[in-house]
Design a protein around this motif. Structure first.
Motif, PDB file in Angstrom:
ATOM      1  N   LEU A  90     -57.778  69.640  53.273  1.00 47.41           N
ATOM      2  CA  LEU A  90     -58.461  69.332  54.522  1.00 47.41           C
ATOM      3  C   LEU A  90     -59.239  70.535  55.053  1.00 47.41           C
ATOM      4  O   LEU A  90     -58.815  71.682  54.938  1.00 47.41           O
ATOM      5  CB  LEU A  90     -57.449  68.887  55.585  1.00 47.41           C
ATOM      6  N   ARG A  91     -60.374  70.244  55.639  1.00 48.07           N
ATOM      7  CA  ARG A  91     -61.164  71.229  56.387  1.00 48.07           C
ATOM      8  C   ARG A  91     -61.259  70.698  57.810  1.00 48.07           C
ATOM      9  O   ARG A  91     -61.830  69.627  58.052  1.00 48.07           O
ATOM     10  CB  ARG A  91     -62.549  71.383  55.771  1.00 48.07           C
ATOM     11  N   THR A  92     -60.693  71.450  58.767  1.00 50.17           N
ATOM     12  CA  THR A  92     -60.551  70.947  60.137  1.00 50.17           C
ATOM     13  C   THR A  92     -61.250  71.862  61.133  1.00 50.17           C
ATOM     14  O   THR A  92     -61.122  73.095  61.068  1.00 50.17           O
ATOM     15  CB  THR A  92     -59.064  70.822  60.516  1.00 50.17           C
ATOM     16  N   GLN A  93     -61.968  71.252  62.062  1.00 51.58           N
ATOM     17  CA  GLN A  93     -62.622  71.954  63.161  1.00 51.58           C
ATOM     18  C   GLN A  93     -62.183  71.335  64.484  1.00 51.58           C
ATOM     19  O   GLN A  93     -61.635  70.227  64.513  1.00 51.58           O
ATOM     20  CB  GLN A  93     -64.143  71.897  63.012  1.00 51.58           C
ATOM     21  N   SER A  94     -62.431  72.056  65.569  1.00 50.08           N
ATOM     22  CA  SER A  94     -61.948  71.562  66.867  1.00 50.08           C
ATOM     23  C   SER A  94     -62.958  71.826  67.971  1.00 50.08           C
ATOM     24  O   SER A  94     -63.725  72.791  67.930  1.00 50.08           O
ATOM     25  CB  SER A  94     -60.615  72.221  67.231  1.00 50.08           C
ATOM     26  N   ILE A  95     -62.933  70.938  68.951  1.00 49.71           N
ATOM     27  CA  ILE A  95     -63.618  71.129  70.227  1.00 49.71           C
ATOM     28  C   ILE A  95     -62.541  71.078  71.297  1.00 49.71           C
ATOM     29  O   ILE A  95     -61.699  70.162  71.286  1.00 49.71           O
ATOM     30  CB  ILE A  95     -64.686  70.052  70.471  1.00 49.71           C
ATOM     31  N   GLY A  96     -62.542  72.056  72.197  1.00 50.91           N
ATOM     32  CA  GLY A  96     -61.429  72.140  73.132  1.00 50.91           C
ATOM     33  C   GLY A  96     -61.840  72.335  74.576  1.00 50.91           C
ATOM     34  O   GLY A  96     -62.976  72.695  74.885  1.00 50.91           O
ATOM     35  N   PHE A  97     -60.884  72.080  75.433  1.00 52.76           N
ATOM     36  CA  PHE A  97     -61.022  72.289  76.871  1.00 52.76           C
ATOM     37  C   PHE A  97     -59.828  73.103  77.336  1.00 52.76           C
ATOM     38  O   PHE A  97     -58.695  72.846  76.910  1.00 52.76           O
ATOM     39  CB  PHE A  97     -61.076  70.957  77.613  1.00 52.76           C
ATOM     40  N   SER A  98     -60.052  74.076  78.200  1.00 51.08           N
ATOM     41  CA  SER A  98     -58.960  74.929  78.672  1.00 51.08           C
ATOM     42  C   SER A  98     -59.037  75.125  80.177  1.00 51.08           C
ATOM     43  O   SER A  98     -60.112  75.019  80.791  1.00 51.08           O
ATOM     44  CB  SER A  98     -58.997  76.300  77.976  1.00 51.08           C
ATOM     45  N   ARG A 112     -54.241  73.942  77.216  1.00 41.68           N
ATOM     46  CA  ARG A 112     -55.289  73.776  76.204  1.00 41.68           C
ATOM     47  C   ARG A 112     -55.244  72.340  75.666  1.00 41.68           C
ATOM     48  O   ARG A 112     -54.168  71.788  75.431  1.00 41.68           O
ATOM     49  CB  ARG A 112     -55.078  74.742  75.028  1.00 41.68           C
ATOM     50  N   TYR A 113     -56.410  71.770  75.485  1.00 37.45           N
ATOM     51  CA  TYR A 113     -56.520  70.479  74.811  1.00 37.45           C
ATOM     52  C   TYR A 113     -57.562  70.617  73.701  1.00 37.45           C
ATOM     53  O   TYR A 113     -58.658  71.152  73.931  1.00 37.45           O
ATOM     54  CB  TYR A 113     -56.951  69.366  75.770  1.00 37.45           C
ATOM     55  N   TYR A 114     -57.226  70.141  72.502  1.00 34.64           N
ATOM     56  CA  TYR A 114     -58.134  70.229  71.363  1.00 34.64           C
ATOM     57  C   TYR A 114     -58.298  68.857  70.722  1.00 34.64           C
ATOM     58  O   TYR A 114     -57.310  68.127  70.527  1.00 34.64           O
ATOM     59  CB  TYR A 114     -57.602  71.218  70.319  1.00 34.64           C
ATOM     60  N   ASP A 115     -59.522  68.528  70.409  1.00 35.96           N
ATOM     61  CA  ASP A 115     -59.837  67.319  69.653  1.00 35.96           C
ATOM     62  C   ASP A 115     -60.305  67.763  68.272  1.00 35.96           C
ATOM     63  O   ASP A 115     -61.267  68.527  68.154  1.00 35.96           O
ATOM     64  CB  ASP A 115     -60.919  66.511  70.361  1.00 35.96           C
ATOM     65  N   PHE A 116     -59.626  67.281  67.224  1.00 37.79           N
ATOM     66  CA  PHE A 116     -59.890  67.744  65.866  1.00 37.79           C
ATOM     67  C   PHE A 116     -60.761  66.761  65.090  1.00 37.79           C
ATOM     68  O   PHE A 116     -60.667  65.543  65.268  1.00 37.79           O
ATOM     69  CB  PHE A 116     -58.579  67.954  65.101  1.00 37.79           C
ATOM     70  N   GLY A 117     -61.566  67.330  64.227  1.00 42.54           N
ATOM     71  CA  GLY A 117     -62.328  66.548  63.264  1.00 42.54           C
ATOM     72  C   GLY A 117     -62.092  67.130  61.878  1.00 42.54           C
ATOM     73  O   GLY A 117     -62.229  68.346  61.675  1.00 42.54           O
ATOM     74  N   SER A 118     -61.707  66.275  60.909  1.00 46.50           N
ATOM     75  CA  SER A 118     -61.335  66.764  59.582  1.00 46.50           C
ATOM     76  C   SER A 118     -62.168  66.094  58.497  1.00 46.50           C
ATOM     77  O   SER A 118     -62.605  64.944  58.640  1.00 46.50           O
ATOM     78  CB  SER A 118     -59.853  66.508  59.307  1.00 46.50           C
TER      79      SER A 118
END
Length: 247
Positions: A90-98, A112-118
């Motif tokens: 897997l290759r995973t990236q994230s967009i987050g809010f803090s 912290r909240y993160y939404d992942f895309g893989s």
């Protein structure tokens, strides 16, 4: 008369010699070094002590006074990052809010909240394709299972032990802090929710009284379940960069 003239002449010569000798014994005036006189404030010890105290106080104030006082301040941020390690497929990236609440300039707590895309790595694509081809041809297909991260929520504590200032592109003085963080929460995977633990370090640059930029790298630990039967321990590293707004 002749004898009188000789005596007067002798007296005048003796008087001239004594005057010359007295003038020669007088020391020449002391030369004054202008720069030395300025540096020592004319040799006035009281003035020198006072100047030293003022200079030390000014230096201490320049170093210790913060451009942005974060005491009792709330900071919101948006981040982008990537996950290193973990599942090799897997290759995973994230967009987050803090959100961080700065109790003092040394301590803050936040969430912290993160939404992942893989997506699959090249190796993952190869294994998946081989498994699908073997299954389509009626052969024995090796199972291909991944447990992809969906989202994560966590609470963190930040400690800022190192503080400094630097010039940013000659546009002005920028305040920065090096900090440590630790926390925990939960991560949602394809197989369900599981506990998440994290610890790391970061650097925050306070560009103005309201604008901030952060860069963090964190160690993360959780358990996933690719085959939906047996849990395995996963160790990853998350690197993020964020831009924030301080109220």
């Amino acid at each position: 008369m002749k004898t009188m003239k000789i005596l007067l002449t002798a007296l005048l010569v003796c008087s001239f010699v004594q005057t010359a000798q007295a003038a020669g014994k007088k020391s020449a005036p002391k030369q004054i070094n202008a720069s030395e006189d300025i540096d020592t404030l004319g040799g006035n010890k009281d003035l020198m002590d006072m100047a030293g105290r003022i200079q030390s106080t000014s230096r201490s104030r320049i170093v210790q006074e913060r451009i942005v006082d974060r005491r009792n301040k709330v900071e919101f941020g948006l981040s982008y990052g990537g996950i290193m390690g973990g599942d090799a497929y897997l290759r995973t990236q994230s967009i987050g809010f803090s959100m961080d609440y700065h109790i003092t300039p040394r301590w803050s707590i936040g969430g912290r909240y993160y939404d992942f895309g893989s997506s699959l790595t090249p190796e993952g694509e190869r294994i998946k394709k081989a498994s699908e081809e073997a299954k389509a041809n009626g052969g024995v297909a090796n199972p291909f299972n991944v447990d992809t991260p969906q989202s994560a929520m966590m609470a963190v504590v930040n400690w800022y032990p190192i503080y400094g200032k630097t010039s940013f592109l000659d546009l002005g003085v920028t305040q920065f802090d090096l900090y440590l963080l630790a926390g925990g929460g939960s991560i949602e995977l394809s197989s369900g929710n599981t506990d998440l633990y994290t610890a790391g370090l970061g650097v925050g640059a306070w560009m103005s009284r309201h604008l901030s930029i952060r860069s963090e790298i964190r160690y993360q630990k959780y358990d996933d379940m690719p085959d939906r039967t047996v849990a395995r321990s996963v160790d990853t590293a998350a690197a993020t960069i964020s831009i924030g707004w301080i109220l």
